[in-house]
Design an enzyme around this catalytic site. Sequence first.
Site: not given
Length: 679
Positions: A72, A196
């Site tokens: 992406h 994360c």
Amino acid sequence: MTDTMSETSGLITPALVDLYLAPADKNEALRVLAQRLVAEGRVTDLDGFLADVAAREAQAPTGMGDGIGIPHCRSPHVTQPSLAFGRSARGVDFDAPDGRPADLIFMIAAPAGADDTHLQILASLARRLMDPAFTGALRDAESPSAVAARINGEEPPAAVPETAGASEAVAALRATAVTETAASDGGLRLVAVTSCPTGIAHTYMAAKALELAAARAGARIQVETQGSAGTTPLDPEVIAAADAVIFAHDVEIRDRARFAGKPTVDVGVKAGVNRADDLIAQAAGLVTAAGGGARTAAAPVAAPSAPSGEHWAQRLRTYLMTGVSYMIPFVAAGGLLIALAFAMGGYQIASAPSVLGHFDWTSSHSWAAMLFQTGKTSFGFLVPVLSGYIAWAIADRAALAAGIAGGAVSVAVGAGFLGGIVSGLAAGFLVLWMIRWNVPRAIKGIMPVVVIPLLSVAAVGFLMFVVVGSPIASAMNGLTDWLNGLSGSNAILLGVLLGAMMAFDMGGPLNKVAYTFAAGVLTTAGATPDAGSLKVMAAVMAAGMTPPLGMALATVVRRRLFTPEERENGKAAWVLGASFITEGAIPFAAADPLRVIPAGIAGSMTAGGLVMAFGSTLRAPHGGIWVLPLIGSPFLYLLAVAAGTVVTTGVVVLLKGWRESAAPAPTASSLAGKQPAAV
């Protein structure tokens, strides 16, 4: 819980689906999917878009595991948020943590000005990827129309079957613990927080995995995702009503004190993705051990704990880098403002009177004085912020006061950034110990606002003023004098050493040690225009730029030595290297470490040594060529970077050329063996 996909509606059409993706090479697979986006008018420049995708791939792998890849990027060549899907029979390697090639590939493309559109797409998609019915339907789909409808959320999701993900032991724990803690209002209640480092895929995959596991266990759970697509904090009433808490995270949890007093399961984010059933069972077991699920309001303070299995040295590095990351904006702002002030008013601007009451709107001298004094004030926060956020990383918000106060005392006694590191560690571990005290309930309410700040600030102040402040100040004075007195071979050797450290692991621990040293000593520069610490910062940045620049140049001058994927990565490496992002060389080092790493070290040593020899200076801790106007002796600095780049290129081409020439030439018999059989 049901997960809608309204964010992805209309992102994909059947023409953007390839059910028979042929290439096994990642770069070629990405090109095939990108060509579909071009054909549909959603991408205007194929090569430019692929360069943007490669730049994102160079930052971190997009393989999610379980056969899923999510390449992406944002790109100015994208006309509208879009998604192209490929299904590969052979699989494509996206460097997934489980080593499994991806057979389901989702290419997400967002316009450069789309704000957080592609992050929201990722978040929504990542949640659905944890649904075995969703991924199973995509693997079984027989037509592009079925795939597009499924991804766009136009087909009702099938019921999620019970999986065999939990072992017999976990199943037994679940059956007993959940039953024992079930209350009349519906059973076990849990809350969770996931996060994360990038705040994209794993954050939301862990959240969805926990939701599905809780549903299988007959429990209720609400998850707060602290990700890049935005965070909605859990309602305090929900937290108060929860029986236990699950933290699945690789970065510090924000506002952790909200969950104090609750039984807590604390793990890394990957455990949330891969062992969700385990974590639910552990939480149920903790509730049982605590007395059966009484829902009580959270206590005022929590004792943070590190993710299980993390080595103490790794935790220490995390604490230090947290403090440095919060300090860097002050270094950047203060350094750049001082550099601009010198450019406008000369070095004598450092002795200008205060602009309070002496500011002339039409005088460039007044503007220069204002910039210098603002920058100097910003520099005054460096050590307190460093110290405060080291303490915060250890013991959360309760340690901020002692950490910041300790940093301020460090400045007062002349202990500088070394003193700030000591005071931050001392404050953090002291407060971590204090919040674990078993105090009477009457005192517990005032612990975080009165008792802990009072005692910890006093203790850290005593430590810095009376015990360690003076010795550290002497060490800092010695370091500053040594840096300012560096000349000739000593300066060059320091530049060579720092250059080697910057390139050895390209963004790893040694690289960060060299960078942290440079950013730390930058705080000692003050108004001195040619301070040794400014030369150190310039050498470190030059050394960090050359590995990706050298690899980019090598892909141009000796294309045949590199794979198509590496040549594509080379395009992105030009921009990454010029921007001082050493990690741009990692894809090359991962593919051929024995040749790329020595080449990078040779080039960075050259650049670092030359910068020290030339006496170039730099007040900004980052920026690459974009802060060139603020670099002392900029043309010599560029010469050093260019020399390091050429050395890197020359060494890697030489080493790869030796490997190619050393490869055995094909024999006649081997060639004959490859001829097709006669029909």
